[in-house]
Design an enzyme around this catalytic site. Structure first.
Site, PDB file in Angstrom:
ATOM      1  N   GLU A 177     -12.379  -7.732  19.301  1.00 48.58           N
ATOM      2  CA  GLU A 177     -11.779  -7.837  20.627  1.00 48.58           C
ATOM      3  C   GLU A 177     -12.000  -6.539  21.377  1.00 48.58           C
ATOM      4  O   GLU A 177     -12.064  -5.463  20.764  1.00 48.58           O
ATOM      5  CB  GLU A 177     -10.272  -8.113  20.513  1.00 48.58           C
ATOM      6  CG  GLU A 177      -9.933  -9.375  19.748  1.00 48.58           C
ATOM      7  CD  GLU A 177      -8.446  -9.459  19.425  1.00 48.58           C
ATOM      8  OE1 GLU A 177      -7.637  -9.404  20.358  1.00 48.58           O
ATOM      9  OE2 GLU A 177      -8.104  -9.565  18.233  1.00 48.58           O
TER      10      GLU A 177
ATOM     11  N   LYS B  42     -10.913  -3.356  23.522  1.00 48.16           N
ATOM     12  CA  LYS B  42      -9.691  -2.540  23.562  1.00 48.16           C
ATOM     13  C   LYS B  42      -9.448  -2.127  25.011  1.00 48.16           C
ATOM     14  O   LYS B  42     -10.085  -1.217  25.529  1.00 48.16           O
ATOM     15  CB  LYS B  42      -9.848  -1.313  22.670  1.00 48.16           C
ATOM     16  CG  LYS B  42      -8.583  -0.492  22.524  1.00 48.16           C
ATOM     17  CD  LYS B  42      -8.794   0.643  21.532  1.00 48.16           C
ATOM     18  CE  LYS B  42      -7.504   1.412  21.329  1.00 48.16           C
ATOM     19  NZ  LYS B  42      -7.035   2.056  22.567  1.00 48.16           N
TER      20      LYS B  42
ATOM     21  N   ASP C 240      -7.585  -0.565  28.210  1.00 47.47           N
ATOM     22  CA  ASP C 240      -6.829   0.674  28.403  1.00 47.47           C
ATOM     23  C   ASP C 240      -5.716   0.427  29.410  1.00 47.47           C
ATOM     24  O   ASP C 240      -5.892   0.555  30.620  1.00 47.47           O
ATOM     25  CB  ASP C 240      -7.776   1.772  28.901  1.00 47.47           C
ATOM     26  CG  ASP C 240      -7.198   3.154  28.658  1.00 47.47           C
ATOM     27  OD1 ASP C 240      -6.188   3.261  27.952  1.00 47.47           O
ATOM     28  OD2 ASP C 240      -7.765   4.133  29.179  1.00 47.47           O
TER      29      ASP C 240
ATOM     30  N   TYR D 181      -3.048 -10.317  22.912  1.00 47.56           N
ATOM     31  CA  TYR D 181      -3.956 -10.252  21.768  1.00 47.56           C
ATOM     32  C   TYR D 181      -3.339 -10.441  20.393  1.00 47.56           C
ATOM     33  O   TYR D 181      -4.070 -10.558  19.408  1.00 47.56           O
ATOM     34  CB  TYR D 181      -4.724  -8.925  21.779  1.00 47.56           C
ATOM     35  CG  TYR D 181      -3.843  -7.688  21.875  1.00 47.56           C
ATOM     36  CD1 TYR D 181      -3.058  -7.270  20.816  1.00 47.56           C
ATOM     37  CD2 TYR D 181      -3.809  -6.924  23.043  1.00 47.56           C
ATOM     38  CE1 TYR D 181      -2.268  -6.141  20.903  1.00 47.56           C
ATOM     39  CE2 TYR D 181      -3.021  -5.798  23.148  1.00 47.56           C
ATOM     40  CZ  TYR D 181      -2.256  -5.404  22.076  1.00 47.56           C
ATOM     41  OH  TYR D 181      -1.468  -4.289  22.168  1.00 47.56           O
TER      42      TYR D 181
ATOM     43  N   LYS E 135     -13.955   3.552  18.959  1.00 42.84           N
ATOM     44  CA  LYS E 135     -13.935   4.138  20.299  1.00 42.84           C
ATOM     45  C   LYS E 135     -15.359   4.361  20.798  1.00 42.84           C
ATOM     46  O   LYS E 135     -16.196   4.915  20.083  1.00 42.84           O
ATOM     47  CB  LYS E 135     -13.181   5.475  20.273  1.00 42.84           C
ATOM     48  CG  LYS E 135     -11.677   5.341  20.021  1.00 42.84           C
ATOM     49  CD  LYS E 135     -11.025   4.500  21.101  1.00 42.84           C
ATOM     50  CE  LYS E 135      -9.518   4.640  21.100  1.00 42.84           C
ATOM     51  NZ  LYS E 135      -9.030   5.837  21.743  1.00 42.84           N
TER      52      LYS E 135
ATOM     53  N   CYS F  63       2.924  37.363  17.935  1.00 48.77           N
ATOM     54  CA  CYS F  63       3.468  36.175  18.604  1.00 48.77           C
ATOM     55  C   CYS F  63       3.594  36.430  20.101  1.00 48.77           C
ATOM     56  O   CYS F  63       4.166  37.455  20.509  1.00 48.77           O
ATOM     57  CB  CYS F  63       4.826  35.815  18.005  1.00 48.77           C
ATOM     58  SG  CYS F  63       5.636  34.429  18.838  1.00 48.77           S
TER      59      CYS F  63
ATOM     60  N   CYS G 247       7.815  36.288  20.727  1.00 51.27           N
ATOM     61  CA  CYS G 247       8.769  37.258  20.157  1.00 51.27           C
ATOM     62  C   CYS G 247       8.087  38.527  19.646  1.00 51.27           C
ATOM     63  O   CYS G 247       8.763  39.432  19.157  1.00 51.27           O
ATOM     64  CB  CYS G 247       9.569  36.606  19.027  1.00 51.27           C
ATOM     65  SG  CYS G 247       8.564  36.220  17.566  1.00 51.27           S
TER      66      CYS G 247
ATOM     67  N   CYS H 250       3.750  32.377  13.312  1.00 49.84           N
ATOM     68  CA  CYS H 250       4.772  33.392  13.565  1.00 49.84           C
ATOM     69  C   CYS H 250       5.854  33.212  12.503  1.00 49.84           C
ATOM     70  O   CYS H 250       6.486  32.144  12.439  1.00 49.84           O
ATOM     71  CB  CYS H 250       5.370  33.223  14.955  1.00 49.84           C
ATOM     72  SG  CYS H 250       6.840  34.263  15.217  1.00 49.84           S
TER      73      CYS H 250
ATOM     74  N   CYS I 249      12.508  33.295  16.870  1.00 53.89           N
ATOM     75  CA  CYS I 249      11.476  32.970  17.864  1.00 53.89           C
ATOM     76  C   CYS I 249      11.928  31.730  18.638  1.00 53.89           C
ATOM     77  O   CYS I 249      12.022  30.635  18.077  1.00 53.89           O
ATOM     78  CB  CYS I 249      10.146  32.725  17.154  1.00 53.89           C
ATOM     79  SG  CYS I 249       8.762  32.444  18.269  1.00 53.89           S
TER      80      CYS I 249
END
Length: 665
Positions: free
Chosen positions: A110, A112, A114, A221, A308, A402, A405, A420, A426
Site C-alpha cells: 500500500e 504510505k 503523508d 487502510y 521510505k 557543559c 552549567c 555532562c 544542571c
C-alpha cells in the site's frame, strides 16, 4: 408521504450522492441540485426537531465548538511502523518473517500517505468516535471535526461487524491545499507551509464549521476488532470499500518479495502523479493468521515494514553550531542553518549527532552543507560542499564543558556522545527528567506540561520529580498563564498519578537504558523497588533481556544518595513502588525456565492472552522453534513445517486445552 419519510428519503439520497462523489469520484447531480436538496432537508429538520439524527448529512457543515478535546485511550494500540531505506532492509525483514511462520507468505503493498493518523470507531454501522493517534496509547477525540469530512461515512452499507475500529490518514489533496493558499494570499494572510501539517492542524480546530470548509479526505487502510470474519489484509480493504470507506485503489496483493520491489519501483516514479503527498510504501504480511503469529515488538508490528522513498536534499549555509543538553546529560550538537525549504517545511536547524559525526564529515561553521529529510523528523547534514568552503575556514573544536552549567564533559569508553556529569545541578537535565516523569507513557500527569515544568524549576518551586507531590494550589497560582481551574487540574493530576502502576513509575524514574519493556521485565522479576535497589549487577544480568550495560546503569542509579532520598520521598507520598496485589495474584513461577512457542489459531483465549499467561507464570515466549524450546502450544491451522520441526527435535506439542490444564485454568 409522511414528513418523517420525506426527511429520511432526503438523507438517504444525500448520503448516496456524497458517497458516489467523494469516495467513487462519480458525479450524478450538479452542485446546485445537491445544495437545493440539502437546503430542503435543513428546513424540514428545523421545523421538525423530533426527527433529529446526529448522523444526518446536514451535520456535515459543522457548527460544534470544542474548546477542550478529551483524551481517549485507544481500544487497540496504534503502533508505529519500522522503516526501511533499501532492498537489503526488506530482504532481511522477509527472512525474519519466514523464520517465524509456516507456508507461503504473500504481501499486501500500500502507498504510505503523508497525513494525520486517525482511528474511527463504528458501532452497529454508525460512526461513534474519532480519535487522533496521540502517543499510540491514547489520543484526542475529534469526532465532531471528522464528521465534516465527506469521505468519512456516518452510516455504513452492507454486512459489517457489530463493532470495530478502522484506521487511516486524514490528507489534504494538493489541489485543495493550493486553493486554500490562493485564498489566504488574496486576503493578505501567510500561506500554509505544507498539506500534511495543515491537515493535522485542521483536526484540532475548535469550530467544526471551519473544518468543514477545508477539502480534507480520509484514506483508510486497517480494520481492527474482534470477530471480524476477515482472513487477510487485502480482504479487509475490499470489505472496507464495500461498507462505504474510501480505500486507495493502489493497494495490491503480491506473491513474492520481487513483486514488492516491482511495486516500489513503479510508485517511486508515479507517486508524483498522485493527488496527495506520499513518502513511501507499506508492506504487510497479508494473512491475519501469519500476522498473529508474528506479533509485535514494543514499538511496531513484526508483520509490516515501511519502505521510505529516497529523501529530498537541499544545500544551505551552516551559520553556527550550538549544543543542547538532554535529560540524561547527553550533549547534542545542533547546526543552525540559513532557512531553506525542504520537503514542504522551512528547515532552520539540523542534528549533528555527536563529535565523531562532525569530525567524519569535517563540518565547520560557514560551510555550504547538504541537508536531507528522510525518515527522520529532524533533518540531518549528510555532506559538505567543499568547493564553496571559505578560505579562512577553521576546523570545529568540540566543546569541553557543559554549555549550561560549565561542568567539564565526560565521554565513556564505547559511547558516541559526551555527557555532562552534573546530574543534580544542571538545569536542563533536571527539567528534562521531570518532563520525562510526567509524560503520557510514564506518570501521565493531567494538567502539567513541559513548559509548566520549566517554569516550576526556574521559579525554584521544584528541584526533582518528588517535589511535585509537595506542591499546593497556592504555589502554582502565581505562575504565568495559571488560572484557578488550571491550578486545580494540576494538583488533582499529581494526586491521581499515585495510582499509576509500578512498571510505569519505574520507567518514569528515567534510569538510563530502562525503557518501557525493560521496566516491565524488572518489575515482573523483582516486584518491589527495594529488591531492584538492592540487586547486584550479577543478579540483574540473570533477568531476561537485561544486559551488562543496563545492569550497570540500574546499580549506579540506586547507589546515588540523592536518588535514594527521592525514592524514599516517593514512597512516603504514596506513589506505587511495588507490584499491585491484583497483578501479583495472577503471577507464579510455575513455568519458570520453560520456553514456549505459540502457533496457530486459538478459541478459548486469544493469542495475546495466552502469551501473557505464559509470561505471568514465569515462562518465556519464543519466536521460533529451536533446541531451546520446551513446549509448542498448537492451535488450529498450525503450519505443518513447524509441527515437523517440533517433532524432529522431540519437543512436546500441547493443545490449547493441554496448556490451560497445565496451569489448572
Amino acid at each position: 408521504m409522511t414528513i418523517e419519510a420525506q426527511i429520511q428519503q432526503l438523507r438517504d439520497e444525500l448520503n448516496n450522492y456524497n458517497y458516489k462523489y467523494y469516495v467513487l469520484d462519480q458525479s450524478e447531480i450538479s452542485d446546485f441540485e445537491f445544495d437545493m436538496k440539502l437546503k430542503s432537508l435543513q428546513d424540514l429538520e428545523a421545523k421538525h426537531p423530533e426527527f433529529y439524527d446526529e448522523n444526518s448529512p446536514t451535520n456535515r457543515v459543522g457548527g460544534t465548538i470544542t474548546k477542550n478535546f478529551n483524551t481517549v485511550v485507544h481500544d487497540y494500540r496504534m503502533y508505529s511502523l519500522d522503516n526501511s531505506y533499501s532492498k537489503d532492509d526488506l530482504l532481511a525483514w522477509e527472512q525474519r518473517v519466514k523464520k517465524m511462520v509456516d507456508g507461503d507468505v504473500f504481501y499486501t503493498c500500500e502507498l504510505k500517505y503523508d497525513g494525520a493518523s486517525i482511528s474511527l470507531t463504528y458501532e452497529n454501522g454508525v460512526l461513534t468516535k474519532a480519535v487522533t493517534r496521540g502517543d499510540g496509547v491514547q489520543g484526542d477525540e475529534v469526532t465532531a471535526n471528522i464528521k465534516t469530512i465527506k469521505s468519512v461515512p456516518l452510516k455504513l452499507k452492507g454486512d459489517y461487524p457489530e463493532k470495530f475500529d478502522i484506521r487511516g490518514e486524514i490528507v489534504l489533496p494538493f489541489d485543495g491545499f493550493n486553493k486554500m493558499n490562493e485564498d489566504r494570499i488574496e486576503i493578505g494572510e501567510e500561506p500554509y507551509r505544507n498539506p500534511r501539517n495543515t491537515a493535522s492542524g485542521s483536526l484540532k480546530l475548535q469550530d467544526s464549521s471551519e473544518v468543514a470548509k477545508r477539502p480534507l479526505e480520509c484514506l483508510l487502510y486497517t480494520i481492527i476488532g474482534r470477530n471480524l470474519n476477515i482472513q487477510s489484509q487485502i480482504e479487509g480493504l475490499q470489505k472496507a470499500r464495500d461498507w462505504g470507506f474510501k480505500v486507495p485503489s493502489a493497494a495490491k496483493l503480491v506473491h513474492s518479495i520481487d513483486e514488492v520491489f516491482e511495486f516500489i519501483e513503479y510508485w517511486d516514479v508515479h507517486r508524483h502523479d498522485l493527488p496527495y503527498e506520499t513518502d513511501g510504501v507499506v508492506i504487510k504480511v497479508n494473512s491475519f493468521q501469519h500476522q498473529d503469529e508474528l506479533g509485535y515488538t514494543a514499538k511496531a508490528p513484526r508483520w509490516a515494514m515501511a519502505y521510505k522513498f529516497k529523501a529530498e536534499q537541499v544545500s544551505t549555509r551552516l551559520n553556527e553550531i550550538t549544543y543542547q543538553v538532554g535529560r540524561t546529560g547527553a550533549i547534542t550538537p545542533v547546526a543552525n542553518l540559513e532557512p531553506v525549504e525542504l520537503a514542504g517545511t522551512t528547515v532552520k536547524r539540523a542534528s549533528l549527532h555527536n563529535a565523531d559525526q562532525i569530525a567524519k564529515l569535517d563540518i565547520r561553521e560557514g560551510d555550504e552543507v547538504f541537508v536531507e529529510k528522510g525518515g527522520e523528523i529532524i533533518p540531518k547534514i549528510i555532506a559538505v560542499d567543499l568547493t564553496q568552503r571559505p578560505a579562512d575556514s577553521q576546523p570545529t573544536i568540540y566543546i569541553t564543558h557543559c554549555p549550561e552549567c560549565h561542568t567539564e564533559l565526560v565521554r565513556q569508553e564505547g559511547e558516541a556522545q559526551h555527557y555532562c556529569p552534573n546530574y543534580n545541578g544542571c538545569k536542563p537535565q533536571i527539567i528534562g527528567r521531570i518532563q520525562h516523569f510526567i509524560s503520557r507513557k510514564a506518570m501521565d500527569i493531567d494538567g502539567l506540561g513541559g513548559e509548566t515544568v520549566a517554569l516550576l524549576v526556574n521559579e525554584d518551586l521544584i528541584h526533582n520529580y518528588s517535589d511535585l507531590y509537595e506542591l499546593t494550589k497556592d504555589d502554582v497560582l502565581p505562575l504565568e498563564r495559571m488560572a484557578e481551574k488550571s491550578a486545580d487540574n494540576l494538583i488533582n493530576g499529581i494526586e491521581l498519578s499515585k495510582q499509576v502502576p509500578f512498571e510505569r513509575v519505574l520507567y518514569a524514574l528515567g534510569i538510563r537504558y530502562v525503557g518501557e519493556t525493560v521496566a516491565k521485565k524488572l518489575v515482573k522479576h523483582f516486584k518491589y523497588i527495594d529488591a531492584i535497589a538492592e540487586a547486584t549487577e550479577e543478579t540483574l544480568v540473570n533477568v531476561d533481556e537485561i544486559g551488562v550495560k543496563i545492569a550497570k546503569s540500574v546499580v549506579a542509579f540506586f547507589q546515588s544518595d540523592e536518588n535514594k532520598i527521592i525514592i524514599d520521598r516517593l514512597k512516603a507520598f504514596g506513589v506505587s513502588l511495588e507490584i499491585s496485589v491484583e497483578a501479583l495474584a495472577n503471577q507464579s513461577d510455575e513455568l519458570a525456565g520453560k520456553v514456549f512457542v505459540v502457533s496457530g489459531v486459538f478459541t478459548t483465549v486469544s493469542r495475546d492472552e495466552l502469551k501473557k499467561m505464559i509470561e505471568d507464570n514465569g515462562g518465556k515466549v519464543g519466536s521460533s522453534i529451536s533446541s531451546k524450546t520446551s513446549f509448542v502450544v498448537a492451535g488450529d491451522k498450525m503450519g505443518p513445517s513447524k509441527r515437523a520441526k517440533a517433532e524432529k527435535l522431540g519437543i512436546e506439542i500441547l493443545s490449547e486445552n493441554d496448556f490451560l490444564q497445565l496451569l489448572n485454568v
